[in-house]
Structures are given as structure tokens and as C-alpha cells.
Design a protein around this motif. Sequence first.
Motif, PDB file in Angstrom:
ATOM      1  N   VAL A  82       0.836  -1.139  -0.028  1.00  0.00           N
ATOM      2  CA  VAL A  82       0.051   0.067   0.034  1.00  0.00           C
ATOM      3  C   VAL A  82       0.739   1.311   0.059  1.00  0.00           C
ATOM      4  O   VAL A  82       0.702   2.310  -0.693  1.00  0.00           O
ATOM      5  CB  VAL A  82      -0.955  -0.093   1.274  1.00  0.00           C
ATOM      6  CG1 VAL A  82      -1.631   1.396   1.428  1.00  0.00           C
ATOM      7  CG2 VAL A  82      -1.896  -1.127   1.113  1.00  0.00           C
ATOM      8  N   GLY A  83       2.179   1.125   0.966  1.00  0.00           N
ATOM      9  CA  GLY A  83       2.772   2.345   0.720  1.00  0.00           C
ATOM     10  C   GLY A  83       3.621   2.626  -0.450  1.00  0.00           C
ATOM     11  O   GLY A  83       3.585   3.792  -1.067  1.00  0.00           O
TER      12      GLY A  83
ATOM     13  N   ALA B  31       2.424   1.558  -3.461  1.00  0.00           N
ATOM     14  CA  ALA B  31       1.276   2.000  -4.464  1.00  0.00           C
ATOM     15  C   ALA B  31       0.788   3.467  -4.186  1.00  0.00           C
ATOM     16  O   ALA B  31       0.558   4.071  -5.379  1.00  0.00           O
ATOM     17  CB  ALA B  31       0.211   1.035  -4.466  1.00  0.00           C
ATOM     18  N   SER B  32       0.719   3.972  -2.985  1.00  0.00           N
ATOM     19  CA  SER B  32       0.368   5.251  -2.889  1.00  0.00           C
ATOM     20  C   SER B  32       1.375   6.251  -2.737  1.00  0.00           C
ATOM     21  O   SER B  32       1.141   7.502  -2.941  1.00  0.00           O
ATOM     22  CB  SER B  32      -0.302   5.360  -1.407  1.00  0.00           C
ATOM     23  OG  SER B  32       0.799   5.237  -0.333  1.00  0.00           O
TER      24      SER B  32
END
Length: 104
Positions: free
Chosen positions: A62-63, A65-66
Amino acid sequence: MQPWKISAGLTAALAGSVLLLGGARLEYLSPHWAPILARHGVPVGLHAASALLTVAAAIYAVGRASGLADLGSRVDLAERSVRRGAGDHDLADALRRDAEGDWE
């Protein structure tokens, strides 16, 4: 901050929360921990390690991808440009005073 650092911190916080909340609910097993761990300790440990690794990998994904992976370099670039004098002059002056030790 790099995504793996965020992932490690959040995983530790989540694991600590689970242990604090789950530990109170498993208090009735306290007299039986020794036989349980003797018989099922390795599989429980492997499953717990696998769960922690899965949570850490998900947070890391998630880190990435964000855009958290590039955030540190972007902040560093912005800080260097401000220190050169480009951009906000009040901020550049405040950073110069901070570097000199003048905190008033």
C-alpha cells in the motif's frame, strides 16, 4: 520516510494491539500454556510469523502504491530548494536561523 520503515512500525503497532487485546481474552488458558506450547508451539509460532509477514507485506504494498516511496526524496528536494533561497524566503530564513542555533 521509506515504506519499509512505515510497514515495520505499523506492523509492530498492530501486533502489540492484538497481543494486548487478545491476551486479556486468553487469560483462562494461563494454567495450560506450558502443555499447549509444548505440543503446538512450533506451528503457532510459524503461523504468527506468517501473519506478521503478510501484514507487513500488505502495508508495504500500500505504501509503494500510494507513492510513499518517493515522498522522502520529494521532501528532500523541496528542502534543498528552500535552503538555496528559491521559494518561500521566510522559511529559508527560519531554516538558516535554525542551523545557526538561533531559536527565537
